[in-house]
Scaffold this motif. Structure first.
Motif, PDB file in Angstrom:
ATOM      1  N   UNK A 107      -3.885  -6.822  -1.164  1.00  0.00           N
ATOM      2  CA  UNK A 107      -2.792  -7.152  -0.249  1.00  0.00           C
ATOM      3  C   UNK A 107      -2.556  -8.655  -0.110  1.00  0.00           C
ATOM      4  N   UNK A 108      -3.602  -9.483  -0.275  1.00  0.00           N
ATOM      5  CA  UNK A 108      -3.332 -10.912  -0.109  1.00  0.00           C
ATOM      6  C   UNK A 108      -2.812 -11.508  -1.417  1.00  0.00           C
ATOM      7  N   UNK A 153      21.137   1.598  11.971  1.00  0.00           N
ATOM      8  CA  UNK A 153      20.344   0.381  12.170  1.00  0.00           C
ATOM      9  C   UNK A 153      21.171  -0.744  12.787  1.00  0.00           C
ATOM     10  N   UNK A 158      10.040   6.480   2.669  1.00  0.00           N
ATOM     11  CA  UNK A 158      10.913   5.761   1.746  1.00  0.00           C
ATOM     12  C   UNK A 158      10.627   4.261   1.793  1.00  0.00           C
ATOM     13  N   UNK A 179       6.227  -8.672  13.580  1.00  0.00           N
ATOM     14  CA  UNK A 179       7.255  -7.647  13.405  1.00  0.00           C
ATOM     15  C   UNK A 179       7.163  -6.534  14.438  1.00  0.00           C
ATOM     16  N   UNK A 180       5.932  -6.132  14.828  1.00  0.00           N
ATOM     17  CA  UNK A 180       5.828  -5.018  15.769  1.00  0.00           C
ATOM     18  C   UNK A 180       6.494  -5.346  17.103  1.00  0.00           C
ATOM     19  N   UNK A 236       0.836  -1.187   0.000  1.00  0.00           N
ATOM     20  CA  UNK A 236       0.000   0.000   0.000  1.00  0.00           C
ATOM     21  C   UNK A 236       0.875   1.243   0.000  1.00  0.00           C
ATOM     22  N   UNK A 284       7.540   9.614   8.532  1.00  0.00           N
ATOM     23  CA  UNK A 284       8.575   8.636   8.865  1.00  0.00           C
ATOM     24  C   UNK A 284       9.817   8.883   8.023  1.00  0.00           C
ATOM     25  N   UNK A 321      10.511  -5.992  16.294  1.00  0.00           N
ATOM     26  CA  UNK A 321      11.365  -4.828  16.041  1.00  0.00           C
ATOM     27  C   UNK A 321      11.637  -4.042  17.313  1.00  0.00           C
ATOM     28  N   UNK A 322      10.686  -4.089  18.264  1.00  0.00           N
ATOM     29  CA  UNK A 322      10.896  -3.332  19.489  1.00  0.00           C
ATOM     30  C   UNK A 322      11.928  -3.996  20.397  1.00  0.00           C
TER      31      UNK A 322
END
Lengths: 520, 323
Positions: A219-220, A443, A42, A399-400, A32, A117, A403-404
């Motif tokens: 998306x699927x 990163x 980006x 991932x949420x 999206x 972002x 990543x934290x």
């Protein structure tokens, strides 16, 4: 899988393709685009749209080669300055003339879009100041020698001052400020649903085959495949590996692919903080030292892996096994770096030499919703490691959450898109010693640090001669790999399925560009 | 009646507040949106600027207080991902979900009610047995499987209907509606049908059991003895008496269909709120998640309100709480 001399075929396709009257193109995409503002975020879906409405000073072709864009030519002036000579007689979509002043405006804006972002600041890190010497010449002064600047600028969409001054992201989304110089004009943006573009008859580039182009978000992966099979869309990106056979065998549909820039790798942490809860002795006891801090252990973990088997059986051929982080043909790819051969005996010997004859216990972390098939890949990795005595358990997280907590993991799986199209983004952002002042290691959450590597990276990135810079980068890559800084596994393959009669030179950067989709 | 409305409103406000608090604490436990939002190429400066821009450098209680303050002014915050007001984002997607859900509920009534009447009126006939067996399928088949099956049959193999998306829309009151165009309706048939399958079975079974019970009751026997035609007995006497449980269930169904149409929307790439809420959870886009849940609470409160009023109309003996 069809591999082609991509650049050639793109040029041939461009030369042979005839513009067709009143043609509409329907594209089914998985990602999206969150905004029409080209400096908002980006990411591939956003950039795919921005690359149609806007142009950049320099462009990249499907294989990543640098081409002239809005700048016809560019040259280094001494060590600290670049001169870009702009293409004459370019008009914005509203008819105003494009000048060097628009470039100056763009550079200020791209670094600082409120609440965004972002992610474009990194490409302009080296830029100290920008000035318009005259209407057709831009002078860029850099803080340090920046031979990579023309390549970095292929990521910065040029926006106009007259439409963009004072405009915020919502003005771009409504189309008011979405005035570019690109192959297509903005027509409609339906958030998360579809984006419609119409042909810009005055574009300076090659002939474009489509009058109207619609990007539909599906998306699927299953939904994209069925839409393609039903003929509702003309082309789709990233079909699921399991659907490829079906698509290939359907009459009227063709599939094309290329090894992509995105590398999937494992990275261990040498630190002894929170990491130690995921590394235990062979019987579950505390360890005083982190085995992953020892290069021999890292090497043992690397040669314990059978990358080819992972690619063939788990990725079902949608990836290319690799011992480095760039695909063949990319700038600073080295043919000397082979895919490491699996050798369990040698791996055991290395572990014994490092003082772990009985191995140890290790937890490896993997995100379960970010990279295709990643949890299954890590399951296989864990089995291969357990075979050499490192009893490995797998923990997969969304991932949420992942990543934290990423900086606490002992060893983890990650992917990198290599937005600089060479070895430098990994060397600077992931492997550079975290250092705000020097703009290194933004990163780097594994805590890896190798001063010699930082030095080599910095030296390589100040060489203006392309061939010499490539050699210097390759030397740095070799040092990093010999040190086992990361364990590259494979490059993901970028795949498109399209109806017969269309051609699209598969891009290594995952982007789906309507302007380059041709009619045979 | 007034007292009842005041009570209901207070209840709703409390529920909304409690939920906002739970969402705030919960999302904070899951992780940080920063890592998901930032591209890997982002610099340290970009990271710090974004954290400050989103107010995530403030302590939790300050963030919650600021949120309450904004809400009192009708502002539920700006989406982290799309940078548009969360409430506008939700409302712009709501019509798509609303028309899909209402169409599905309509389908379930139009199909389920007659089937239930037939099955209940002659419970021993072959048709009744076929309908009741079929309704078990409707209960037990998972929506995503039915959806994919429908696409494979009607879009891929037969090519009659489009496989996904919303088609063309007509703008009325600044909002796009697709049920007003032929193309839009064609796009709506498959997702609405797969969404309504469960409800069709539910309505069928409820109607059937209601009719069977009513048929053996005193008032129906009396009506028969009086010589009323079966049509009049069904359409006036039985009909009215079996409506109450159906109104309750359909009322709740509208709510759940709107709130949980996520699966159907994903399969058919239907651009409704289900899709945006999934994306927002994956990105920890707190303002959108909170705004969405607020809306769901509001919706359930409204629906219950309407259902209660309908009760009173259908059966004047029922009194509302607090009346």
């Amino acid at each position: 899988m069809k591999l082609r001399p991509i650049l050639l075929s793109a040029l041939c396709a461009a030369a042979l393709a005839m513009p067709v009257n009143a043609e509409d193109l329907m594209i089914g995409v998985g990602g999206t685009a969150t905004s029409i503002d080209p400096h908002f975020y980006n990411a591939s879906p956003n950039n795919s749209i921005a690359m149609q409405i806007f142009d950049r000073l320099t462009e990249r072709d499907a294989s990543g080669q640098l081409l002239p864009g809005l700048a016809e030519r560019w040259e280094a002036v001494g060590e600290l300055q670049w001169r870009f000579l702009l293409r004459p007689d370019i008009k914005w979509h509203d008819g105003e003339a494009f000048t060097a002043d628009d470039v100056v405006f763009t550079f200020d804006r791209a670094r600082d879009v409120p609440n965004s972002p972002g992610g474009f600041g990194g490409f302009l890190r080296a830029v100290a100041s920008v000035e318009a010497a005259d209407d057709a010449t831009v002078l860029i002064t850099t803080k340090a020698p920046a031979p990579n600047l023309p390549g970095d600028l292929a990521n910065i969409a040029i926006v106009s001052r007259h439409a963009g001054e004072g405009a915020d992201t919502s003005d771009y989304n409504s189309g008011k400020a979405a005035i570019g110089t690109g192959a297509f004009r903005f027509k409609e943006f339906r958030q998360g649903d579809q984006i419609t573009l119409e042909r810009n008859p005055d574009w300076w580039g090659h002939d474009v085959a489509w009058d109207t182009v619609t990007y539909r978000v599906i998306s699927s992966a299953g939904g994209r495949t069925t839409a393609m099979l039903a003929g509702d869309v003309d082309i789709i990106d990233t079909p699921a590996a399991a659907d490829l056979e079906r698509l290939r065998s359907t009459a009227g549909i063709s599939v094309d692919s290329t090894p992509g820039l995105r590398v999937i790798y494992l990275v261990g942490s040498p630190l002894t903080g929170a990491q130690m809860q995921f590394i235990r002795g062979p019987n579950g006891e505390d360890l005083s030292e982190n085995p992953l801090a020892d290069v021999r252990v890292r090497k043992a973990l690397s040669i314990a892996l059978n990358r080819q088997a992972i690619v063939d059986r788990i990725m079902e051929g949608t990836a290319t096994a690799s011992g480095q982080w760039l695909p063949e043909g990319a700038f600073s790819y080295s043919p000397d770096i082979a895919v490491p051969e699996q050798d369990a005996e040698a791996a055991k010997a290395l572990l014994a030499e490092a003082g772990y004859p009985d191995g140890f216990r290790l937890t490896v972390h993997v995100p379960n919703d970010r990279y295709p098939n990643a949890p299954a890949v890590v399951q296989a990795v864990a089995q291969m490691w357990t075979r050499i005595g490192v009893q490995t358990t797998v923990e997969s997280l969304p991932w949420i959450t992942y990543s934290a907590k990423m900086s606490e993991f002992a060893i983890k799986l990650l992917g990198l898109g290599n937005a600089t199209f060479d070895a430098s983004s990994m060397l600077i952002n992931v492997l550079g010693t975290a250092d705000k002042e020097r703009g290194l290691g933004a990163s780097n959450d594994s805590g890896y640090s190798n001063p010699k590597l930082d030095e080599m990276t910095a030296a390589a990135l100040s060489i203006y001669d392309d061939a010499q810079r490539e050699q210097a980068l390759i030397a740095a890559v070799k040092l990093a790999l010999e040190d086992g800084a990361i364990l590259p596994l494979y490059q993901q393959t970028n795949t498109w399925a399209m109806r017969e009669g269309l051609t699209y030179a598969p891009r290594i950067d995952e982007r789906t560009l309507a302007k380059d989709i041709m009619v045979k | 009646m007034t007292l009842w409305i005041v009570q209901r409103t207070l209840q709703a406000a409390l529920v909304a507040l409690a939920m906002a608090l739970i969402v705030f604490l919960g999302l904070n436990l899951i992780g940080s949106p920063i890592e998901t939002l930032l591209p890997p190429e982002a610099t340290h400066e970009e990271r710090l600027r974004l954290i400050a821009d989103l107010g995530l450098d403030q302590p939790m209680h300050t963030q919650f207080f600021l949120f309450l303050k904004g809400m009192a002014q009708g502002n539920l915050g700006i989406s982290y991902v799309y940078k548009e007001p969360a409430i506008e984002l939700i409302l712009s997607r709501l019509p798509a979900t609303l028309e899909l859900a209402l169409f599905a509920v309509l389908l379930s009534l139009v199909i389920g009610f007659p089937l239930g009447l037939i099955a209940g009126y002659r419970p021993d006939s072959f048709a009744a047995k076929a309908i009741m067996t079929g309704s078990i399928l409707g209960f037990s088949l998972p929506i995503f499987w039915v959806g994919i099956l429908l696409i494979m049959v009607f879009s891929v193999t037969l090519g009659w209907l489009p496989s996904s998306g919303r088609g063309s829309t007509v703008t009325i009151l600044g909002v796009g509606w697709s049920f007003l165009t032929w193309d839009g309706l064609r796009h709506m048939i498959l997702p609405a049908f797969s969404l309504s399958l469960f409800n069709i079975s539910m309505v069928t079974r409820l109607t059937e059991s209601g009719v069977r019970e009513a048929m053996s009751s005193e008032y129906v026997k009396f009506a028969r003895a009086k010589g009323l035609s079966p049509r009049r007995i069904m359409s006036v006497h039985v009909f009215k008496n079996i409506l109450i449980p159906i109104v309750t269930v359909v009322g709740l169904d509208i709510g759940t269909t709107i709130a949980f149409s996520i699966v159907t929307e994903t399969i058919f790439a239907w651009p409704g709120i289900g899709k945006i809420i999934i994306d927002s959870i994956a990105a920890l886009d707190r303002p959108v998640i909170v705004a969405y849940l607020m809306l769901v609470v509001l919706m359930f409160v409204l629906i219950n309100f309407v259902v209660d009023i309908l009760y009173r109309i259908l059966d004047p003996r029922i009194r509302l709480q607090g009346e």
